[in-house]
Design a protein around this motif. Structure first.
Motif, short mmCIF file in Angstrom:
data_model
loop_
_atom_site.label_atom_id
_atom_site.label_comp_id
_atom_site.label_asym_id
_atom_site.label_seq_id
_atom_site.Cartn_x
_atom_site.Cartn_y
_atom_site.Cartn_z
N GLN A 97 0.87 -1.19 0.00
CA GLN A 97 0.00 0.00 0.00
C GLN A 97 0.90 1.23 0.00
O GLN A 97 1.34 1.65 -1.06
CB GLN A 97 -0.99 -0.07 1.16
CG GLN A 97 -2.07 -1.11 0.87
CD GLN A 97 -3.21 -1.11 1.85
OE1 GLN A 97 -3.55 -0.10 2.44
NE2 GLN A 97 -3.82 -2.28 2.03
N GLY A 99 3.92 1.27 0.89
CA GLY A 99 5.20 0.73 0.42
C GLY A 99 6.38 0.99 1.34
O GLY A 99 7.48 0.53 1.05
N TYR A 100 6.15 1.68 2.44
CA TYR A 100 7.30 2.02 3.28
C TYR A 100 7.95 0.78 3.90
O TYR A 100 9.17 0.71 4.01
CB TYR A 100 6.89 3.00 4.39
CG TYR A 100 8.07 3.81 4.86
CD1 TYR A 100 8.52 4.90 4.14
CD2 TYR A 100 8.76 3.44 6.01
CE1 TYR A 100 9.63 5.62 4.54
CE2 TYR A 100 9.87 4.16 6.42
CZ TYR A 100 10.30 5.25 5.68
OH TYR A 100 11.40 5.94 6.08
N CYS A 133 3.98 -3.58 9.46
CA CYS A 133 3.27 -2.89 8.37
C CYS A 133 2.06 -2.19 8.97
O CYS A 133 1.27 -2.80 9.69
CB CYS A 133 2.80 -3.89 7.31
SG CYS A 133 1.86 -3.10 5.98
N ARG A 134 1.91 -0.91 8.67
CA ARG A 134 0.78 -0.15 9.21
C ARG A 134 -0.44 -0.20 8.30
O ARG A 134 -1.49 0.30 8.66
CB ARG A 134 1.18 1.32 9.43
CG ARG A 134 2.24 1.48 10.49
CD ARG A 134 2.45 2.93 10.80
NE ARG A 134 1.23 3.52 11.37
CZ ARG A 134 1.08 4.81 11.61
NH1 ARG A 134 2.05 5.64 11.31
NH2 ARG A 134 -0.03 5.28 12.12
N CYS A 135 -0.27 -0.72 7.07
CA CYS A 135 -1.34 -0.56 6.07
C CYS A 135 -2.09 -1.83 5.72
O CYS A 135 -3.30 -1.79 5.55
CB CYS A 135 -0.76 -0.02 4.77
SG CYS A 135 0.25 1.43 4.90
N THR A 136 -1.39 -2.93 5.50
CA THR A 136 -2.00 -4.03 4.75
C THR A 136 -2.73 -5.05 5.61
O THR A 136 -3.51 -5.83 5.07
CB THR A 136 -0.93 -4.81 3.96
OG1 THR A 136 -0.06 -5.45 4.89
CG2 THR A 136 -0.14 -3.91 3.05
S1 FES Z 1 2.43 -0.97 3.05
FE1 FES Z 1 2.40 0.81 4.32
S2 FES Z 1 3.54 0.23 6.07
FE2 FES Z 1 3.33 -1.58 4.95
#
Ligand code: FES
Ligand code: FES
Length: 166
Positions: A97, A99-100, A133-136
């Protein structure tokens, strides 16, 4: 002191102080900004690189300890502009998401598959336990790694174990 870091197959000589981390030298002195920086405390895994094939938090490693060693960043795992199977599967499975976390996730996954080519889902989750990961929600990431495993198997491991490593 002068040290030599072999990054993605090329030697770089660089002058470092004893307190410089591998992360700061890679990013700030050598320009490898694909190595991400976040917590700087060994908690998030964003700064993961491979050192002799082993996944290492570069924010915790003094740069002098990496003298003469082979370091791989995310840009070093593709060959001749072809994505590595892990990169392809991350895209196919929507495992990215913001990508970090992704460079560190993929490098941890590569180290895992190099030592355990056919991991169970539980083993993948344990292998990624140092990467946040904060997003996925992690599910797509785990699915991508399991899908990549058969293609990664047979590519050959480039891991060199050192005493005391897992
Ligand atoms: S894709 Fe955003 S922190 Fe993992
Ligand atoms: S920046 Fe190294 S573990 Fe978070």
């Amino acid at each position: 002191m002068e040290i030599t870091l072999n990054v993605n197959g090329t030697d770089h000589q660089v002058s470092v102080a004893p307190y410089h981390t591998l992360l700061s030298v890679l990013r700030e002195k050598l320009g490898f900004t694909e190595v991400k920086t976040s917590c700087r405390e060994g908690e998030c895994g964003a700064c993961t690189v491979l050192v002799e094939g082993n996944a290492i938090c570069s924010c915790l490693m003094p740069a002098v300890q990496a003298d003469g060693k082979r370091i791989t960043t995310i840009k070093g795992i593709s060959k001749r502009n072809e994505l590595h199977p892990l990169q392809e599967k991350f895209i196919e499975h929507d495992a990215v998401q913001c990508g970090y976390c992704t460079p560190g996730m993929i490098l941890s996954a590569k180290a895992l598959l190099d030592r355990n080519p056919r991991p169970t889902e539980a083993e993948v989750r344990i292998g990624l336990s140092g990467n946040t990961c904060r997003c996925t929600g992690y599910q797509q990431i785990v699915e991508a790694i399991l899908a990549a495993a058969p293609e990664v198997e047979g590519m050959g491991s480039d891991t060199v174990r050192e005493e005391g490593q897992r």
